[in-house]
Design a protein around this motif. Structure first.
Motif, PDB file in Angstrom:
ATOM      1  N   TYR A 325       0.839  -1.204   0.000  1.00 34.50           N
ATOM      2  CA  TYR A 325       0.000   0.000   0.000  1.00 34.50           C
ATOM      3  C   TYR A 325       0.876   1.257   0.000  1.00 34.50           C
ATOM      4  O   TYR A 325       0.652   2.199  -0.787  1.00 34.50           O
ATOM      5  CB  TYR A 325      -0.913  -0.013   1.223  1.00 34.50           C
ATOM      6  N   LYS A 326       1.872   1.281   0.852  1.00 34.14           N
ATOM      7  CA  LYS A 326       2.740   2.462   0.942  1.00 34.14           C
ATOM      8  C   LYS A 326       3.527   2.666  -0.339  1.00 34.14           C
ATOM      9  O   LYS A 326       3.735   3.800  -0.785  1.00 34.14           O
ATOM     10  CB  LYS A 326       3.688   2.322   2.129  1.00 34.14           C
ATOM     11  N   ARG A 327       3.965   1.559  -0.973  1.00 34.00           N
ATOM     12  CA  ARG A 327       4.736   1.688  -2.214  1.00 34.00           C
ATOM     13  C   ARG A 327       3.854   2.197  -3.356  1.00 34.00           C
ATOM     14  O   ARG A 327       4.296   3.020  -4.169  1.00 34.00           O
ATOM     15  CB  ARG A 327       5.388   0.351  -2.571  1.00 34.00           C
ATOM     16  N   ALA A 328       2.624   1.722  -3.413  1.00 41.05           N
ATOM     17  CA  ALA A 328       1.690   2.222  -4.433  1.00 41.05           C
ATOM     18  C   ALA A 328       1.387   3.697  -4.198  1.00 41.05           C
ATOM     19  O   ALA A 328       1.280   4.487  -5.152  1.00 41.05           O
ATOM     20  CB  ALA A 328       0.396   1.400  -4.417  1.00 41.05           C
ATOM     21  N   ASP A 329       1.278   4.074  -2.926  1.00 40.80           N
ATOM     22  CA  ASP A 329       1.028   5.471  -2.591  1.00 40.80           C
ATOM     23  C   ASP A 329       2.214   6.345  -3.003  1.00 40.80           C
ATOM     24  O   ASP A 329       2.037   7.477  -3.496  1.00 40.80           O
ATOM     25  CB  ASP A 329       0.755   5.584  -1.089  1.00 40.80           C
ATOM     26  N   MET A 330       3.430   5.833  -2.815  1.00 40.67           N
ATOM     27  CA  MET A 330       4.626   6.563  -3.242  1.00 40.67           C
ATOM     28  C   MET A 330       4.644   6.732  -4.762  1.00 40.67           C
ATOM     29  O   MET A 330       5.003   7.801  -5.284  1.00 40.67           O
ATOM     30  CB  MET A 330       5.887   5.823  -2.799  1.00 40.67           C
ATOM     31  N   ALA A 331       4.213   5.679  -5.489  1.00 42.16           N
ATOM     32  CA  ALA A 331       4.156   5.763  -6.947  1.00 42.16           C
ATOM     33  C   ALA A 331       3.134   6.806  -7.385  1.00 42.16           C
ATOM     34  O   ALA A 331       3.373   7.585  -8.329  1.00 42.16           O
ATOM     35  CB  ALA A 331       3.810   4.399  -7.537  1.00 42.16           C
ATOM     36  N   LEU A 332       2.003   6.871  -6.676  1.00 44.71           N
ATOM     37  CA  LEU A 332       0.983   7.865  -6.978  1.00 44.71           C
ATOM     38  C   LEU A 332       1.517   9.279  -6.711  1.00 44.71           C
ATOM     39  O   LEU A 332       1.293  10.200  -7.514  1.00 44.71           O
ATOM     40  CB  LEU A 332      -0.266   7.607  -6.138  1.00 44.71           C
TER      41      LEU A 332
END
Length: 354
Positions: A325-332
């Motif tokens: 979740y945190k990595r996807a949020d960083m990508a966003l």
């Protein structure tokens, strides 16, 4: 939600049927119980009349006439005649028998008076003949009344049928109510009230389950996180109702462009996420671009054209739901910081820009 509404309608219909059947069975049982009492009273009175006829003739032949007894028979017959419309469901044959019995007792009384004047053998035989006819009339009425009453008692089986149907319907309603309450609670817990998509709670649980499944079968798993670019501007320009409308339209548009196996959820505000099972980051990136293009081409009812930014990541060894979740949020965040209206992939050790 549609299934819950259908189940609610079914429960209402079953409830109406249950009330109707329960009321019908109750009224039917009350009716039977109410009419059996008068039937029993009539059988008792007819038995008394039948016995009184025998006693009356015995007294006459024994030389001890009893006018009070014959008057009592007349009173009882008149009483039955006045009540005949209220008993035995207005059975026409019973009414005819009461009239015949009254006429037979009248002829018996006349024969008794003749015997008192002239106690000849002829008058004695006539008295016996008339008493036999009157007794037979009374006895036939007793038997007929008993038969009709037994039939009424037999109808109690219908009450048991009503009871069985009501119990079955009641158990079915209890089962459906429990299912309805369970489904409603699950809907309230797992779904977003505005967009009707899954909420963040369900997203977290599903992501955890999909991670376990992907690791067990060594399959790919990706997450796409996206939000609406400059959504605050939409609310400020067109109002919050228009903003809510955009969120609903966007939810429907995204839902139409993903697979049935993909899990779309609203995380909060204008932020959404898609769990993409059995798919690595490259495939998820293609899907993200498809979604971005579909949104860019779509004209929203109240806001016109809008764009979205998307962040993509895939499951790597040792990842937990929180890490993904945190990595996807960083990508966003990277997609937003690099100009918006774009997709950005974030791997565990590197990122790839589109």
């Amino acid at each position: 939600m549609a299934a819950i509404k259908r189940r609610s309608s079914i429960l209402i219909l079953l409830g109406i049927c249950f009330i109707i059947l329960l009321s019908s069975g109750g009224f039917f049982t009350i009716y039977l119980t109410h009419t059996i009492g008068p039937d029993a009273e009539m059988i008792n009175q007819l038995g008394i009349i039948r016995g009184s006829i025998q006693r009356f003739v015995k007294f006459e032949l024994g030389g001890h006439p009893d006018n009070a007894l014959i008057d009592e028979i007349d009173l009882k017959i008149n009483a039955l005649n006045s009540k005949k419309m209220k008993i035995h469901d207005r059975h026409q044959e019973i009414q005819c028998y009461i009239g015949d019995l009254k006429q037979s007792c009248l002829l018996l009384k006349e024969a008794a008076y003749e015997y008192r004047k002239d106690p000849s053998l002829h008058n004695r035989d006539l008295l016996l003949e008339k008493s036999e006819v009157a007794w037979q009339e009374a006895n036939s009425m007793v038997l007929m009344s008993q038969t009709l009453s037994e039939k009424k008692v037999g109808r109690y089986r219908i009450s048991f049928i009503f009871l069985g149907v009501n119990l079955s319907l009641g158990f079915l309603m209890i089962f459906l109510i429990k299912r309805y309450v369970k489904d409603t609670l699950e809907y309230l817990v797992n779904y977003d009230g505005l967009t009707k998509l899954y909420n963040r709670r369900f997203f977290n649980e599903s992501l955890h389950g999909e991670i376990l499944r992907a690791e067990r079968y060594e399959r790919g798993l990706s997450v796409i996180m996206f939000d609406i670019d400059h959504f605050k501007r939409v609310n400020d320009t067109y109002g919050h109702d228009a903003g809510d409308s955009v969120l609903k339209e966007l939810s429907q548009l995204i839902q139409k462009n993903i697979r049935k196996t993909d899990i779309l959820a609203r995380l909060g505000g204008e932020e959404f996420a898609v769990i993409v099972p059995e798919t690595w980051a490259e495939g998820a990136l293609l899907l993200a671009e498809k979604l971005r293009d579909a949104v860019a081409r779509y004209s929203f009812k109240h806001a016109g054209k809008i764009t979205i930014s998307l962040g993509i990541t895939e499951l790597a060894e040792g990842d937990t739901a929180d890490v993904i979740y945190k990595r996807a949020d960083m990508a966003l965040y990277e997609a937003k910081s690099k100009g918006r209206n774009r997709s950005e992939v974030k791997y565990k050790k590197q990122s790839m820009e589109i």
